[in-house]
Scaffold this motif. Sequence first.
Motif, PDB file in Angstrom:
ATOM      1  N   LEU A  56      -6.171   4.787   0.081  1.00 37.01           N
ATOM      2  CA  LEU A  56      -5.013   4.147   0.605  1.00 37.01           C
ATOM      3  C   LEU A  56      -4.525   4.683   1.672  1.00 37.01           C
ATOM      4  CD1 LEU A  56      -3.270   3.696  -3.203  1.00 37.01           C
ATOM      5  CD2 LEU A  56      -4.503   1.942  -1.704  1.00 37.01           C
ATOM      6  N   ARG A 102       3.626   6.148  -5.329  1.00 36.79           N
ATOM      7  CA  ARG A 102       3.351   6.474  -6.679  1.00 36.79           C
ATOM      8  C   ARG A 102       2.372   7.427  -7.030  1.00 36.79           C
ATOM      9  NH1 ARG A 102      -0.177   4.756  -9.742  1.00 36.79           N
ATOM     10  NH2 ARG A 102      -0.963   2.997  -8.210  1.00 36.79           N
ATOM     11  N   ASP A 109       2.139   1.915  -3.443  1.00 38.82           N
ATOM     12  CA  ASP A 109       1.045   2.511  -4.236  1.00 38.82           C
ATOM     13  C   ASP A 109       0.903   3.957  -3.676  1.00 38.82           C
ATOM     14  OD1 ASP A 109       0.866   0.139  -5.541  1.00 38.82           O
ATOM     15  OD2 ASP A 109      -0.795  -0.671  -4.352  1.00 38.82           O
ATOM     16  N   THR A 115       0.933  -1.173   0.241  1.00 43.64           N
ATOM     17  CA  THR A 115      -0.115   0.103  -0.035  1.00 43.64           C
ATOM     18  C   THR A 115       0.936   1.125   0.070  1.00 43.64           C
ATOM     19  OG1 THR A 115      -1.473  -1.207   1.239  1.00 43.64           O
ATOM     20  CG2 THR A 115      -1.897   1.157   1.102  1.00 43.64           C
TER      21      THR A 115
END
Length: 910
Positions: free
Chosen positions: A531, A384, A381, A378
Amino acid sequence: MKLTRLYINQFQQFRTPLDVTGLEAGLNLFVGPNESGKSTLVRAIRAAFFERHKTGSVTELQPWGDSSAGPEIQLEFDWQGSRWTLNKRFLQSKRCDLQGGGEHYRGDEADDRLAELLGYEFPGRGASKAEHWGIPGLLWVEQGAVQEMREPVGHAGEHLQAALSRNLSEALGDVASTGGDALIARVEQERGKLLTATGRSTGELKQAEQESARLAAEQDRLDSQVDEYRELVDRLGELQRQQREIDAARPWEAQQARAEKARQALDAVQAQQQRQAQERSELDACRRSQQLYRQQLQDMEDQARQLARREEEKARAQQQREQHRANDGGIRQRLEDAKADYARAEEALASARQHARRQALQAEQERLREQSSRLGATLADARRLRDTLQQLSEQHQAIRIDDEALRQLQRTEDEREKLGIQQQALATRLAYRLEDGQQLMLGDQPLSGEGEKELLAAAELRIPGVGTLTVTPGGSDVAELSRRQQRHAADRDALLHELGAASLADAGARARKADELNRRMERERAELKGLAPQGLDALESEQRLAEQRQKQLADELTQLSDAPRAAAPLDEAQAQAALANAGEQLKAAEHAEQAHRQALGLAQQALATAEAEWQSLHDELNAPDRQQRQQQARDALTDLHAQDERLQASLERRQSEIEAANPELLEQDLERFTRAAEAQLQQARGREREVHDLQIRLDTQGAQGLDEQRDDARRQQQQIQRRRDELSRRAEALDLLLTRLKQQRQTVTRRLQAPLQKHLGRYLKLLFPGAELTVDEDLKPEALIRDGTGGEERGSLEALSFGAREQMGLITRLAYADLLKEAGRPTLIILDDALVHCDRARREQMKRILFDAARRHQVLLFTCHPENWQDLGVAPREMQALKTAGSTADMLAPQAGGDAPRPGVTARHE
């Protein structure tokens, strides 16, 4: 009279000019919802006629919130073959101009001429009121007032009378002439000196009546005083007789002696009662002492029996103590066994918990491994997405457009295009159609054949063989529009430069692309929020905490592995149940041991108490002075019994003596003789005071000469009665003469009312066939007479329903208008939301009546219910359409100049 044009500016809700033209000679229907301006138009007409232009008390005419405005009204109307124009402005730059029929008036002369034309008055100062409005106040009906008739007719009464008198002046005779009016006025004046309008006395007659009444009251007062004087003389003689016959013997002294004798006898009886109360108290004390000695002897006899009971109780207490001591060993052994079982259960539970803890830590360690792995994915991500958002934000910052600047650019471009449209509308159109082979030169451009050109600026048209024409289109208006268009173009270019765009389309495209980037950034932020709801730092911190917790669990598991393990540990729930059961057994053993200790202690205490009570009672029974105390109690009881008999015999003897003396009767005799003496003494003193007062009053009244005063008052009353009777006869004669003159005048007035009744009947037969509306001598509507189910019905207009009163109020006004028109007076009928309470059938009849009246009068009808007037026979004028036309005319009007509208640009709706 016909109103042809109405122009208003800066008037209440109409801040901009509104011009209403093309009004019909008959019906004119204005429709619109509430607050659309209908009543404002009516108020403007009223203000134009009723308010002096110089008045400063009409600030309510200004637009709301604009105290600097100068309300302006222009009217055009036809009257007696001439066109009249009225221009009036209030509050700011005040003016009033009236032109027509070759006449021109300004200022106050114009106001006065208007009032003379239409038949009304102006107030001395301040705003105009209903009592000044005259004929217009009767025919111009405000919203919700059509049913009110008496006051408007009263204010217009003189004008109506004048109109009727002009028609019938040859047939009125002397009573209705000016000489007749003077005679009636003179009789009324003379009668008014003696009688009021309601027939009550006034003036000299009232003074004579009041003086006669005063003298009669004075005579009655003097008669009463003479009678009172004689009564006082008689009363004085009677009192003096009573003093000689009664008071001289001093009868109250005998009553005082009898009262003293009764007091002495009562004192002796009260002394006996006091001694009796003392002996009764001694007898009560003697009897209480006897009771105490009897109780003491009884207690001594009971103590022997109580000693045997105490012996039995002591034996029972000793037996119970021995029984409890015998059970002591078994109870102690049970408690020790329970404690040992509880210690073994605690050790088993600790072992089971250690095993369960090791398994829980291993499970949590496995869960933390999975969580750490998931958090790592997580976190990758989220990092990113953070980098992507940073790139999108940089792109958005590079192309974003300020929304307010873009809207300003759009407004500027729209205004420039609107000015272009206006410029095209005002441009000079040059249409040409040339013969074959012919050619003109428009500047440097040749023209041939057929076509049309729009000229926005001055241009030269050269005609071969003829010369050159210079065409200048639109005057200053086109030039001003061109300059304004250039200013807006400059503003547009400046905004484009500020935004860094080539055009409005380019700026719009950049704004849309920026919006798309913004929406994408929102999606990325939402995904990043999903997230990492608490942020990227929180997510990293959560991962670090998971790794630290893994290390802690590993250390704790190592420690648990080093601890000694019990062979085949129980399940934690089983160990917990076993411990709970051992605890219950231990608690039961402790309770049993505690109950045993408590019972043993109570048995020992009971034994000690029983032994102490037995010993105390045994010592008391064997005391050496017990026999002596018992004998003393018996001797004292014998003495007290003898004292009781002696006191009882004495009380009976005293009671007989007291009853024989009867103290209650002695008290009554004392009170009676005392009151009798006081009453006789007060009567004697009262007679003495009254004799003294009567002598003073008689001496005073005897010196006033009451008989002479009464005779003078009787002579004065007779004189004033003769004067009163003379004046009363004169008043009755004048009242009779005035009644006869008015009866004759009423006969002539009925002839005077005939034309009005004719016009009333014209409309009344359409609404109430066969009915009649009576009017009084002031031409005010009085009663409605019509056929009913039980015969003729007569009732006042106030007794009708609200809707019926509205209908009667309208047809009465139309009849007055017909009457005024025949007399050559101007008539204009204005109805603001009239007949709103009509039912459908009555409204149909009222439409017939209005349509008929509109053949003779101009009618302005304002309503917020257009559906009720669709079949009136006239196209309605919508208030919104008038406003829209006025706004368009104002937009196309020059930016600078006077207040008057441009010719031809009007809010026309015909």
